[in-house]
Design an enzyme around this catalytic site. Structure first.
Site, short mmCIF file in Angstrom:
data_model
loop_
_atom_site.label_atom_id
_atom_site.label_comp_id
_atom_site.label_asym_id
_atom_site.label_seq_id
_atom_site.Cartn_x
_atom_site.Cartn_y
_atom_site.Cartn_z
CG ASP A 1 0.50 -1.36 1.88
OD1 ASP A 1 -0.08 -2.43 2.33
OD2 ASP A 1 -0.10 -0.90 0.72
CG HIS B 1 -4.30 -5.93 -4.25
ND1 HIS B 1 -3.27 -5.55 -4.86
CD2 HIS B 1 -4.80 -5.30 -3.71
CE1 HIS B 1 -3.28 -4.34 -4.73
NE2 HIS B 1 -4.42 -3.94 -4.02
CE LYS C 1 -1.76 -4.17 -0.26
NZ LYS C 1 -1.10 -2.70 -0.84
CE1 TYR D 1 -1.30 -0.93 -5.13
CE2 TYR D 1 0.15 -0.48 -3.36
CZ TYR D 1 -1.03 -0.71 -3.71
OH TYR D 1 -2.21 -0.88 -2.58
N1 NAP Z 1 -5.51 -2.84 -0.69
C1 NAP Z 1 -5.87 -2.02 -1.32
O1 NAP Z 1 -6.77 -2.48 -2.23
C2 NAP Z 1 -5.61 -0.60 -1.35
C3 NAP Z 1 -6.29 0.05 -2.30
C4 NAP Z 1 -5.82 1.44 -2.39
C5 NAP Z 1 -4.73 1.88 -1.35
N2 NAP Z 1 -4.08 0.83 -0.81
C6 NAP Z 1 -2.66 1.37 0.05
O2 NAP Z 1 -3.03 2.24 0.96
C7 NAP Z 1 -2.33 3.31 0.95
C8 NAP Z 1 -3.05 4.83 1.27
O3 NAP Z 1 -4.14 4.84 0.43
P1 NAP Z 1 -4.30 5.84 -0.75
O4 NAP Z 1 -2.92 5.99 -1.38
O5 NAP Z 1 -5.14 5.34 -1.75
O6 NAP Z 1 -4.84 7.17 -0.30
P2 NAP Z 1 -4.53 8.13 1.05
O7 NAP Z 1 -3.52 7.73 1.81
O8 NAP Z 1 -5.80 8.14 1.68
O9 NAP Z 1 -4.55 9.63 0.43
C9 NAP Z 1 -3.35 10.12 -0.44
C10 NAP Z 1 -3.73 11.17 -1.10
O10 NAP Z 1 -3.69 12.12 -0.05
C11 NAP Z 1 -2.45 13.27 -0.44
N3 NAP Z 1 -1.98 13.56 0.79
C12 NAP Z 1 -1.31 12.97 1.69
N4 NAP Z 1 -0.79 13.20 2.88
C13 NAP Z 1 -1.37 14.74 2.88
C14 NAP Z 1 -1.45 15.69 3.62
N5 NAP Z 1 -0.88 15.66 4.81
N6 NAP Z 1 -2.07 16.66 3.22
C15 NAP Z 1 -2.54 17.00 1.90
N7 NAP Z 1 -2.72 15.84 1.19
C16 NAP Z 1 -2.17 14.70 1.37
C17 NAP Z 1 -1.52 12.60 -1.38
O11 NAP Z 1 -1.17 13.52 -2.17
P3 NAP Z 1 0.69 13.51 -2.34
O12 NAP Z 1 1.01 12.23 -2.63
O13 NAP Z 1 0.71 14.57 -3.56
O14 NAP Z 1 1.17 14.31 -1.11
C18 NAP Z 1 -2.42 11.56 -2.15
O15 NAP Z 1 -3.12 12.55 -3.20
C19 NAP Z 1 -1.97 3.34 -0.62
O16 NAP Z 1 -0.87 3.94 -0.94
C20 NAP Z 1 -1.75 1.81 -0.88
O17 NAP Z 1 -0.38 1.60 -0.17
C21 NAP Z 1 -4.41 -0.43 -0.77
#
Ligand code: NAP
Length: 275
Positions: free
Chosen positions: A48, A111, A78, A53
């Protein structure tokens, strides 16, 4: 759901993996290249990204270098808000395709619901879909009222709604609504962007299953039929997050996690964002 490559079937028949890698805040260049390659090597088939990004080029490179046939991968990107405001959605789509080095994406998302623009944007996505350049189209950050408004005029109903969703912000009403509309819900920030990983209730459940809190949350997503896309740039965590197909949360675990919902967003409110 028994493996990382299991899929949900969208309302147009397209199969989308339940599990994928998110790459928000993953840097263009080595970081994005290595994370995506590590994920594909670990068995992930869904990635994704988004124009916002600024890592579509590295995602595209990783896809090519992975050696996995294109048709086995599910790539989402997106359209960003500025392109909705500037009426440059089609150009933005072309740019994303070009950066990814692909001739189609699997899922193209609006988005954010930019006021007075998202319906117009949707018409362009419908055109892209009909041309076969996106196998599915959907939205992101749409609330029930945005979806009702969109569906009232749409020719094609969105196949996916990607929203903030985690145990503290479980969105039960939106999930019910989307289920009735056959719109697949997908969780962004499934791990609360890392903020949920020391929660005592989740810790207790994780210990009981000999799993990590991240694994428990991601398993909760799957058992709730929520597509999930945790982000990590660390190979060990990329592997850890996907290692959730060898255990099952009990009904009582699920209830305990469901009861954590506080309607607490970490991200912006789709009715009130200024970007
Ligand atoms: N549509 C939208 O508006 C929108 C908004 C936000 C996000 N997104 C999408 O959703 C995806 C996921 O959301 P997100 O990246 O915001 O947050 P997330 O996946 O909830 O959390 C990512 C964070 O958690 C850490 N992490 C991941 N696995 C871990 C584990 N097993 N143990 C400890 N820490 C861990 C990562 O650090 P490290 O990388 O250092 O491991 C990072 O800091 C995004 O990457 C993006 O593709 C979409």
């Amino acid at each position: 759901m028994r493996s990382l490559q299991d899929t949900t079937t969208l309302h147009n028949g397209v199969k989308m993996p339940w599990f994928g890698l998110g790459v928000y805040k993953v840097q263009e260049g080595e970081e994005a290249l290595q994370s995506v390659k590590a994920a594909i090597k670990a068995g992930y088939r869904s990635i994704d990204t988004a124009a916002l990004y600024q890592n579509e080029e590295s995602v595209g490179r990783a896809i090519k270098e992975s050696g996995v046939p294109r048709e086995e991968l599910f790539i989402t990107t997106k359209v960003w808000n500025t392109d909705q405001r500037n009426d440059s959605v089609l150009e933005a789509f072309e740019t994303s395709l070009q950066k990814l080095g692909l001739d189609y994406v699997d899922l193209y998302l609006v988005h954010w619901p930019v006021k007075e623009k998202y319906k117009q944007t949707w018409k362009i996505l419908e055109k892209i879909y009909k041309e076969g350049r996106a196998r599915a189209i959907g939205v992101s950050n749409f609330t029930i009222h945005h979806l009702e408004d969109l569906i009232a005029d749409a020719e094609i109903k969105p196949m996916v709604n990607q929203v903030e969703l985690h145990p503290l912000f479980a969105q039960p009403e939106l999930r019910d609504y989307c289920k009735k509309q056959e719109i697949q819900i997908e969780a962004w920030a499934p791990l609360g962007q890392g903020r949920l990983l020391d929660h005592p209730v989740l810790k207790e459940i994780a210990d009981a299953h000999n799993k990590t809190i991240a694994q428990v949350i991601l398993r909760w997503d799957l058992q709730n039929e929520i597509v999930t896309i945790p982000k990590s740039v660390k190979e060990s965590r990329i592997i850890e997050n996907a290692n959730i197909f060898d255990f099952e949360l009990t009904e009582r675990d699920m209830e305990k996690i469901n009861s954590l919902n506080e309607n607490k967003r970490f991200g912006p409110d789709p009715d009130n964002f200024d970007f």
